[in-house]
Scaffold this motif. Structure first.
Motif, PDB file in Angstrom:
ATOM      1  N   ARG A  45      80.111  46.626   5.545  1.00 57.63           N
ATOM      2  CA  ARG A  45      78.695  46.748   5.924  1.00 57.63           C
ATOM      3  C   ARG A  45      77.795  46.012   4.944  1.00 57.63           C
ATOM      4  O   ARG A  45      76.813  45.391   5.329  1.00 57.63           O
ATOM      5  N   GLY A  46      78.145  46.087   3.668  1.00 58.18           N
ATOM      6  CA  GLY A  46      77.358  45.377   2.659  1.00 58.18           C
ATOM      7  C   GLY A  46      77.443  43.871   2.830  1.00 58.18           C
ATOM      8  O   GLY A  46      76.443  43.164   2.683  1.00 58.18           O
ATOM      9  N   ILE A  47      78.632  43.372   3.146  1.00 57.92           N
ATOM     10  CA  ILE A  47      78.783  41.939   3.406  1.00 57.92           C
ATOM     11  C   ILE A  47      77.953  41.559   4.628  1.00 57.92           C
ATOM     12  O   ILE A  47      77.242  40.557   4.619  1.00 57.92           O
ATOM     13  N   ALA A  48      78.044  42.355   5.669  1.00 50.69           N
ATOM     14  CA  ALA A  48      77.290  42.076   6.892  1.00 50.69           C
ATOM     15  C   ALA A  48      75.782  42.080   6.615  1.00 50.69           C
ATOM     16  O   ALA A  48      75.042  41.257   7.166  1.00 50.69           O
ATOM     17  N   ARG A  49      75.316  42.972   5.745  1.00 49.94           N
ATOM     18  CA  ARG A  49      73.891  42.996   5.382  1.00 49.94           C
ATOM     19  C   ARG A  49      73.461  41.690   4.725  1.00 49.94           C
ATOM     20  O   ARG A  49      72.332  41.240   4.890  1.00 49.94           O
ATOM     21  N   ARG A  50      74.369  41.069   3.987  1.00 54.02           N
ATOM     22  CA  ARG A  50      74.034  39.811   3.312  1.00 54.02           C
ATOM     23  C   ARG A  50      73.852  38.673   4.306  1.00 54.02           C
ATOM     24  O   ARG A  50      73.287  37.637   3.965  1.00 54.02           O
ATOM     25  N   LEU A  51      74.259  38.866   5.547  1.00 49.40           N
ATOM     26  CA  LEU A  51      73.987  37.867   6.583  1.00 49.40           C
ATOM     27  C   LEU A  51      72.491  37.747   6.860  1.00 49.40           C
ATOM     28  O   LEU A  51      72.040  36.772   7.445  1.00 49.40           O
ATOM     29  N   GLU A  52      71.743  38.729   6.418  1.00 46.42           N
ATOM     30  CA  GLU A  52      70.284  38.735   6.579  1.00 46.42           C
ATOM     31  C   GLU A  52      69.572  38.354   5.276  1.00 46.42           C
ATOM     32  O   GLU A  52      68.353  38.462   5.182  1.00 46.42           O
ATOM     33  N   ASP A  53      70.333  37.922   4.264  1.00 52.05           N
ATOM     34  CA  ASP A  53      69.756  37.588   2.959  1.00 52.05           C
ATOM     35  C   ASP A  53      68.708  36.485   3.103  1.00 52.05           C
ATOM     36  O   ASP A  53      68.812  35.618   3.967  1.00 52.05           O
ATOM     37  N   LYS A  54      67.717  36.493   2.233  1.00 52.62           N
ATOM     38  CA  LYS A  54      66.681  35.460   2.279  1.00 52.62           C
ATOM     39  C   LYS A  54      67.210  34.101   1.819  1.00 52.62           C
ATOM     40  O   LYS A  54      66.653  33.072   2.175  1.00 52.62           O
ATOM     41  N   ASN A  55      68.295  34.097   1.064  1.00 48.28           N
ATOM     42  CA  ASN A  55      68.864  32.847   0.571  1.00 48.28           C
ATOM     43  C   ASN A  55      69.974  32.376   1.500  1.00 48.28           C
ATOM     44  O   ASN A  55      70.943  33.103   1.750  1.00 48.28           O
ATOM     45  N   TRP A  56      69.884  31.146   1.997  1.00 44.50           N
ATOM     46  CA  TRP A  56      70.871  30.635   2.946  1.00 44.50           C
ATOM     47  C   TRP A  56      72.263  30.557   2.329  1.00 44.50           C
ATOM     48  O   TRP A  56      73.258  30.716   3.022  1.00 44.50           O
ATOM     49  N   ARG A  57      72.345  30.347   1.017  1.00 46.64           N
ATOM     50  CA  ARG A  57      73.664  30.252   0.373  1.00 46.64           C
ATOM     51  C   ARG A  57      74.399  31.591   0.437  1.00 46.64           C
ATOM     52  O   ARG A  57      75.609  31.637   0.606  1.00 46.64           O
ATOM     53  N   VAL A  58      73.650  32.669   0.292  1.00 43.61           N
ATOM     54  CA  VAL A  58      74.244  34.007   0.386  1.00 43.61           C
ATOM     55  C   VAL A  58      74.661  34.283   1.826  1.00 43.61           C
ATOM     56  O   VAL A  58      75.752  34.806   2.075  1.00 43.61           O
ATOM     57  N   ARG A  59      73.808  33.911   2.785  1.00 42.47           N
ATOM     58  CA  ARG A  59      74.169  34.091   4.196  1.00 42.47           C
ATOM     59  C   ARG A  59      75.433  33.296   4.531  1.00 42.47           C
ATOM     60  O   ARG A  59      76.324  33.781   5.217  1.00 42.47           O
ATOM     61  N   LYS A  60      75.506  32.071   4.031  1.00 46.62           N
ATOM     62  CA  LYS A  60      76.682  31.232   4.274  1.00 46.62           C
ATOM     63  C   LYS A  60      77.929  31.867   3.650  1.00 46.62           C
ATOM     64  O   LYS A  60      78.988  31.923   4.276  1.00 46.62           O
ATOM     65  N   ALA A  61      77.795  32.360   2.424  1.00 48.27           N
ATOM     66  CA  ALA A  61      78.924  33.010   1.760  1.00 48.27           C
ATOM     67  C   ALA A  61      79.361  34.256   2.522  1.00 48.27           C
ATOM     68  O   ALA A  61      80.560  34.518   2.669  1.00 48.27           O
ATOM     69  N   ALA A  62      78.404  35.019   3.026  1.00 45.08           N
ATOM     70  CA  ALA A  62      78.733  36.228   3.781  1.00 45.08           C
ATOM     71  C   ALA A  62      79.446  35.878   5.078  1.00 45.08           C
ATOM     72  O   ALA A  62      80.431  36.529   5.454  1.00 45.08           O
ATOM     73  N   ALA A  63      78.969  34.847   5.765  1.00 43.22           N
ATOM     74  CA  ALA A  63      79.647  34.415   6.991  1.00 43.22           C
ATOM     75  C   ALA A  63      81.066  33.957   6.678  1.00 43.22           C
ATOM     76  O   ALA A  63      82.017  34.281   7.406  1.00 43.22           O
ATOM     77  N   GLY A  64      81.235  33.242   5.579  1.00 44.47           N
ATOM     78  CA  GLY A  64      82.564  32.803   5.176  1.00 44.47           C
ATOM     79  C   GLY A  64      83.476  33.968   4.829  1.00 44.47           C
ATOM     80  O   GLY A  64      84.657  33.982   5.203  1.00 44.47           O
ATOM     81  N   ALA A  65      82.934  34.943   4.124  1.00 47.12           N
ATOM     82  CA  ALA A  65      83.733  36.118   3.758  1.00 47.12           C
ATOM     83  C   ALA A  65      84.157  36.890   4.995  1.00 47.12           C
ATOM     84  O   ALA A  65      85.319  37.294   5.120  1.00 47.12           O
ATOM     85  N   LEU A  66      83.234  37.087   5.929  1.00 48.16           N
ATOM     86  CA  LEU A  66      83.594  37.781   7.163  1.00 48.16           C
ATOM     87  C   LEU A  66      84.620  36.967   7.938  1.00 48.16           C
ATOM     88  O   LEU A  66      85.533  37.532   8.555  1.00 48.16           O
ATOM     89  N   GLY A  67      84.486  35.659   7.895  1.00 47.46           N
ATOM     90  CA  GLY A  67      85.486  34.812   8.536  1.00 47.46           C
ATOM     91  C   GLY A  67      86.853  34.962   7.898  1.00 47.46           C
ATOM     92  O   GLY A  67      87.872  35.075   8.583  1.00 47.46           O
ATOM     93  N   ASP A  68      86.878  34.996   6.572  1.00 47.88           N
ATOM     94  CA  ASP A  68      88.147  35.189   5.859  1.00 47.88           C
ATOM     95  C   ASP A  68      88.771  36.531   6.198  1.00 47.88           C
ATOM     96  O   ASP A  68      89.992  36.660   6.278  1.00 47.88           O
ATOM     97  N   LEU A  69      87.930  37.531   6.402  1.00 45.32           N
ATOM     98  CA  LEU A  69      88.421  38.873   6.696  1.00 45.32           C
ATOM     99  C   LEU A  69      88.813  39.056   8.160  1.00 45.32           C
ATOM    100  O   LEU A  69      89.396  40.073   8.513  1.00 45.32           O
ATOM    101  N   SER A  70      88.507  38.083   8.998  1.00 44.61           N
ATOM    102  CA  SER A  70      88.784  38.250  10.425  1.00 44.61           C
ATOM    103  C   SER A  70      89.752  37.216  10.984  1.00 44.61           C
ATOM    104  O   SER A  70      89.905  37.107  12.179  1.00 44.61           O
ATOM    105  N   THR A  71      90.390  36.457  10.127  1.00 46.57           N
ATOM    106  CA  THR A  71      91.306  35.426  10.612  1.00 46.57           C
ATOM    107  C   THR A  71      92.631  36.021  11.065  1.00 46.57           C
ATOM    108  O   THR A  71      93.007  37.119  10.669  1.00 46.57           O
ATOM    109  N   ALA A  72      93.317  35.266  11.883  1.00 49.18           N
ATOM    110  CA  ALA A  72      94.606  35.715  12.406  1.00 49.18           C
ATOM    111  C   ALA A  72      95.596  35.989  11.278  1.00 49.18           C
ATOM    112  O   ALA A  72      96.450  36.863  11.389  1.00 49.18           O
ATOM    113  N   GLU A  73      95.486  35.259  10.169  1.00 48.59           N
ATOM    114  CA  GLU A  73      96.404  35.479   9.052  1.00 48.59           C
ATOM    115  C   GLU A  73      96.220  36.862   8.445  1.00 48.59           C
ATOM    116  O   GLU A  73      97.140  37.443   7.910  1.00 48.59           O
TER     117      GLU A  73
END
Length: 116
Positions: A45-73
């Motif tokens: 939930r905390g990672i997902a909240r960072r998708l709303e961060d004011k800084n685009w770099r944090v939003r990008k990192a959060a999207a990447g982290a969620l992507g890493d956590l949701s891959t088929a591997e």
């Protein structure tokens, strides 16, 4: 990503950094949490909240982290609880104002589509 995997015990400490005042700390925390697999469930939930961060770099990192956590591997062909929660958050980021965030959110979704 070439980062060392943080110890599982570090997950709560990393989750606390998600609210740090400096964007670099928040971005670093979400990247590190993204390497923990199911051990990052406490911070999803905390990672997902960072998708709303004011800084685009944090939003990008959060999207990447969620992507890493949701891959088929991470979860195979049948999504686990973590992936099932991460995918809707990634879909929301497909409309982000920043193209870097949109691209980072789209990549894991494309990879998931290709494995089914």
């Amino acid at each position: 990503r070439g980062l060392m995997r943080p110890k599982v015990a570090a997950a709560p400490e990393l989750a606390n950094k998600l609210d740090d005042h400096h964007w670099r700390e928040r971005a670093s925390a979400v990247v590190d949490l993204g390497t923990l697999g199911d051990d990052a469930a406490c911070a999803l939930r905390g990672i997902a909240r960072r998708l709303e961060d004011k800084n685009w770099r944090v939003r990008k990192a959060a999207a990447g982290a969620l992507g890493d956590l949701s891959t088929a591997e991470v979860w195979g062909r049948t999504p686990g609880k973590l992936a099932a929660s991460a995918v809707p958050e990634l879909v929301k980021r497909l409309a982000d104002a920043d193209p870097n965030v949109r691209r980072t959110a789209r990549e894991p979704l494309d990879a998931l589509r290709d494995t089914t």
